[in-house]
Write a protein that holds these residues in place. Structure first.
Motif, PDB file in Angstrom:
ATOM      1  N   LEU A  89       0.891  -1.030   0.163  1.00 14.44           N
ATOM      2  CA  LEU A  89      -0.025   0.105   0.067  1.00 14.44           C
ATOM      3  C   LEU A  89       0.910   1.372  -0.098  1.00 14.44           C
ATOM      4  CD1 LEU A  89      -2.777   1.290   0.264  1.00 14.44           C
ATOM      5  CD2 LEU A  89      -2.559   1.032   2.761  1.00 14.44           C
ATOM      6  N   ALA A  90       0.869   1.974  -0.990  1.00 11.27           N
ATOM      7  CA  ALA A  90       1.790   3.103  -1.384  1.00 11.27           C
ATOM      8  C   ALA A  90       1.083   4.461  -0.772  1.00 11.27           C
ATOM      9  CB  ALA A  90       2.387   3.046  -2.558  1.00 11.27           C
ATOM     10  N   SER A  91      -0.034   4.570  -0.327  1.00  9.37           N
ATOM     11  CA  SER A  91      -0.650   5.604   0.024  1.00  9.37           C
ATOM     12  C   SER A  91      -1.293   5.556   1.496  1.00  9.37           C
ATOM     13  CB  SER A  91      -1.719   6.150  -0.972  1.00  9.37           C
ATOM     14  OG  SER A  91      -2.813   5.035  -1.077  1.00  9.37           O
ATOM     15  N   GLU A  92      -1.616   6.813   1.728  1.00 11.33           N
ATOM     16  CA  GLU A  92      -2.415   6.803   3.146  1.00 11.33           C
ATOM     17  C   GLU A  92      -3.647   5.978   3.290  1.00 11.33           C
ATOM     18  OE1 GLU A  92      -0.692   7.640   5.857  1.00 11.33           O
ATOM     19  OE2 GLU A  92       0.716   8.548   4.600  1.00 11.33           O
ATOM     20  N   GLY A  93      -3.952   5.170   4.158  1.00  8.73           N
ATOM     21  CA  GLY A  93      -4.897   4.243   4.361  1.00  8.73           C
ATOM     22  C   GLY A  93      -5.096   3.318   5.711  1.00  8.73           C
ATOM     23  N   THR A  94      -6.202   3.257   6.142  1.00 12.21           N
ATOM     24  CA  THR A  94      -6.217   2.601   7.503  1.00 12.21           C
ATOM     25  C   THR A  94      -7.205   1.405   7.255  1.00 12.21           C
ATOM     26  OG1 THR A  94      -5.931   4.584   8.628  1.00 12.21           O
ATOM     27  CG2 THR A  94      -6.901   2.625   9.835  1.00 12.21           C
ATOM     28  N   ASP A  95      -6.733   0.146   7.734  1.00 13.27           N
ATOM     29  CA  ASP A  95      -7.655  -1.195   7.448  1.00 13.27           C
ATOM     30  C   ASP A  95      -8.304  -1.236   6.250  1.00 13.27           C
ATOM     31  OD1 ASP A  95      -7.082  -1.479  10.060  1.00 13.27           O
ATOM     32  OD2 ASP A  95      -8.800  -0.635  10.870  1.00 13.27           O
ATOM     33  N   VAL A  96      -7.267  -1.108   5.065  1.00 18.44           N
ATOM     34  CA  VAL A  96      -7.937  -1.200   3.638  1.00 18.44           C
ATOM     35  C   VAL A  96      -7.806  -2.706   3.280  1.00 18.44           C
ATOM     36  CG1 VAL A  96      -7.293  -1.081   1.241  1.00 18.44           C
ATOM     37  CG2 VAL A  96      -6.610   0.939   2.989  1.00 18.44           C
ATOM     38  N   ARG A  97      -9.013  -3.322   3.119  1.00 21.00           N
ATOM     39  CA  ARG A  97      -9.228  -4.671   2.816  1.00 21.00           C
ATOM     40  C   ARG A  97      -9.417  -5.004   1.457  1.00 21.00           C
ATOM     41  NH1 ARG A  97     -14.348  -6.253   4.145  1.00 21.00           N
ATOM     42  NH2 ARG A  97     -13.613  -8.450   4.874  1.00 21.00           N
ATOM     43  N   ALA A  98      -8.540  -6.126   1.068  1.00 17.79           N
ATOM     44  CA  ALA A  98      -8.488  -6.328  -0.455  1.00 17.79           C
ATOM     45  C   ALA A  98      -8.082  -7.710  -0.711  1.00 17.79           C
ATOM     46  CB  ALA A  98      -7.177  -5.398  -1.103  1.00 17.79           C
ATOM     47  N   LEU A  99      -8.088  -8.098  -2.027  1.00 25.52           N
ATOM     48  CA  LEU A  99      -7.806  -9.522  -2.583  1.00 25.52           C
ATOM     49  C   LEU A  99      -6.413  -9.108  -3.482  1.00 25.52           C
ATOM     50  CD1 LEU A  99     -11.075 -10.887  -3.484  1.00 25.52           C
ATOM     51  CD2 LEU A  99      -9.866 -11.199  -1.195  1.00 25.52           C
ATOM     52  N   PHE A 100      -5.625 -10.171  -3.467  1.00 27.17           N
ATOM     53  CA  PHE A 100      -4.495 -10.012  -4.262  1.00 27.17           C
ATOM     54  C   PHE A 100      -4.162 -11.207  -5.278  1.00 27.17           C
ATOM     55  CE2 PHE A 100      -3.870  -7.565  -0.385  1.00 27.17           C
ATOM     56  CZ  PHE A 100      -3.625  -6.304  -0.786  1.00 27.17           C
ATOM     57  N   GLU A 101      -3.471 -10.854  -6.409  1.00 29.62           N
ATOM     58  CA  GLU A 101      -3.041 -11.955  -7.163  1.00 29.62           C
ATOM     59  C   GLU A 101      -1.862 -11.660  -7.760  1.00 29.62           C
ATOM     60  OE1 GLU A 101      -5.695 -14.495  -9.796  1.00 29.62           O
ATOM     61  OE2 GLU A 101      -4.678 -13.293 -11.383  1.00 29.62           O
ATOM     62  N   LEU A 102      -0.558 -12.345  -7.603  1.00 28.54           N
ATOM     63  CA  LEU A 102       0.619 -12.298  -8.170  1.00 28.54           C
ATOM     64  C   LEU A 102       0.706 -13.373  -9.460  1.00 28.54           C
ATOM     65  CD1 LEU A 102       2.639 -11.425  -5.016  1.00 28.54           C
ATOM     66  CD2 LEU A 102       2.380  -9.914  -7.081  1.00 28.54           C
ATOM     67  N   THR A 103       1.216 -12.838 -10.497  1.00 30.01           N
ATOM     68  CA  THR A 103       1.496 -13.965 -11.552  1.00 30.01           C
ATOM     69  C   THR A 103       2.631 -13.679 -12.044  1.00 30.01           C
ATOM     70  OG1 THR A 103      -1.006 -13.975 -12.227  1.00 30.01           O
ATOM     71  CG2 THR A 103       0.334 -14.863 -13.696  1.00 30.01           C
ATOM     72  N   LEU A 104       3.609 -14.549 -11.941  1.00 33.57           N
ATOM     73  CA  LEU A 104       4.952 -14.620 -12.702  1.00 33.57           C
ATOM     74  C   LEU A 104       4.624 -15.319 -14.043  1.00 33.57           C
ATOM     75  CD1 LEU A 104       8.025 -14.109 -12.593  1.00 33.57           C
ATOM     76  CD2 LEU A 104       8.225 -16.442 -11.804  1.00 33.57           C
TER      77      LEU A 104
END
Length: 413
Positions: A89-104
């Protein structure tokens, strides 16, 4: 049958019987992806455990994100046996809920990608929560380095990673009993038809021997320069013909197209009226000319549209001329993008056809380019002021050194 007089009074007094309403809470994800390419992987090795290469920040769900790649691993205990990949997370935020996916990405064409994903699977504890700026999700042991370096994921010393973020958002919707679809605005199509037909036109422009019919009120509504020229106190209400000498006919035609339709013409239309063999080149050159025209006629939206287009198309062959154009026409965002690109590809840019034009037309840019090469943003620097003894960036580049005095290898054309 006679109705009990008290029945109606009871119904009217009870709101649950007289009327009802509905609402719905919707929780969903706002998704976005970023493609991060790491060129020169072998040179990145050895930078140290815990040190990373960062992607540009990208926006998803009103938050800024970045991908961190650790070529020697994130933690000391892994002893450089693994590469690590994280989303931060590169900006200000509090308790940001998210799903993620990393693909090589598998670069062999077999589509055997390495995927780590929250999407499309059951999560015991729900989406991942990032507590504050700098919080990360990812894998300390994303891939064993020895295996990676002999795999199809590494090609030409390059890795490609796609990151997808889904920010969880909730909204309340009031449910309507009936709704009618509203078509998109077609005002541009109607005004475009008015321009093409010439019906009711009251002003004619002659540009490069070509004649264009237009409407004073439309031009005045869109451009403060046309408004002053056609309807201002010094204007001639009887004027019917204006000759323009400092703009090309295809550029003026494209500008009229935007004034009436609030959109740029298709690249195929630009190509058909130009001498360029490449649709991409024709589109880029048209955007450059339109940027200058937009600045001249006060068409702020057109200028921003052209800046965005030129930012997408910046390349070794075009960055020098585009940078000069941005400087001359106050396109600050485009100028910043061009300076960064030119500094990152300096050896190739100085060999481009437009570089001599840049030196001659915008000599003041040499100090800004030198600051960008050195990684310095703004600030006063006595050594960079005009008249200082420090050599200009053009001189450094001519004798094969960069702004810090180090040798620069220049590819010969």
């Amino acid at each position: 049958m006679a109705r009990d007089p008290e029945e109606g009074a009871t119904a009217a007094a009870n709101p649950s019987i007289a009327a009802s309403s509905r609402s719905r809470s919707v929780t969903e994800t706002v998704n976005g992806s970023h493609h991060f390419t790491i060129n020169g992987y072998s040179l990145a090795k050895g930078m140290g455990v815990g040190k990373y290469i960062s992607s540009n920040t990208f926006s998803v769900g009103n938050y800024q994100w970045a991908v961190y790649f650790y070529p020697d691993g994130k933690n000391t205990e892994d002893s450089s046996l693994y590469v690590s990949v994280f989303i931060a997370l590169a900006s200000e935020g509090t308790d940001v809920r998210a799903l993620f996916e990393l693909t090589l990405l598998d670069q062999s064409g077999k589509d055997k990608h390495k995927v780590h994903s929250h999407f499309d699977r059951s999560l015991e504890s729900g989406p991942y929560t990032l507590k504050y700026r700098g919080s990360m999700w990812g894998y300390k042991r994303f891939f064993r380095r020895a295996v990676l370096e002999t795999s199809d994921y590494l090609k030409d010393d390059s890795l490609s990673i796609t990151c997808t973020v889904g920010v969880v958002v909730s909204s309340m919707q009031a449910l309507r009993q009936q709704s009618l679809p509203v078509p998109e605005s077609d005002i541009g199509r109607h005004f475009g038809a008015l321009l093409e037909s010439g019906e009711g036109s009251d002003i004619t422009f002659e540009v490069d021997g070509e004649v264009f019919h237009a409407h004073k009120m439309v031009l005045a509504a869109r451009s403060p320069v046309f408004r002053a020229q056609l309807n201002g106190p010094l204007s001639d209400s009887n004027v019917k013909l204006l000759q323009l000498e400092d703009i090309k006919a295809p550029v003026f035609e494209a500008m009229l197209y935007f004034i009436y339709r609030d959109a740029l013409p298709d690249a195929s239309e630009v190509l058909s009226s130009s001498s360029y063999s490449s649709t991409s080149l024709a589109s880029t050159m048209m955007a450059q000319h339109l940027l200058a025209a937009a600045d001249r006629y006060g068409l702020d939206r057109l200028r921003i549209v052209c800046e965005a287009k030129l930012c997408e198309d910046v390349s070794i062959d075009t960055v020098a001329t585009t940078l000069a154009l941005a400087e001359q026409h106050h396109a600050t965002q485009l100028k910043r993008v061009c300076l960064k690109f030119a500094a990152s590809n300096l050896a190739a840019v100085i060999q481009s056809d437009g570089f001599d034009y840049l030196k001659e037309s915008c000599p003041s840019l040499q100090s800004e380019l030198l600051r960008t090469v050195a990684g310095v943003e703004g600030g006063d620097d006595d050594e960079l002021r005009p008249g200082s003894k420090r050599r200009s960036v053009w001189t450094h580049l001519a004798d094969g050194t960069d702004g810090t005095g180090r040798r620069v290898r220049v590819k010969q054309p």
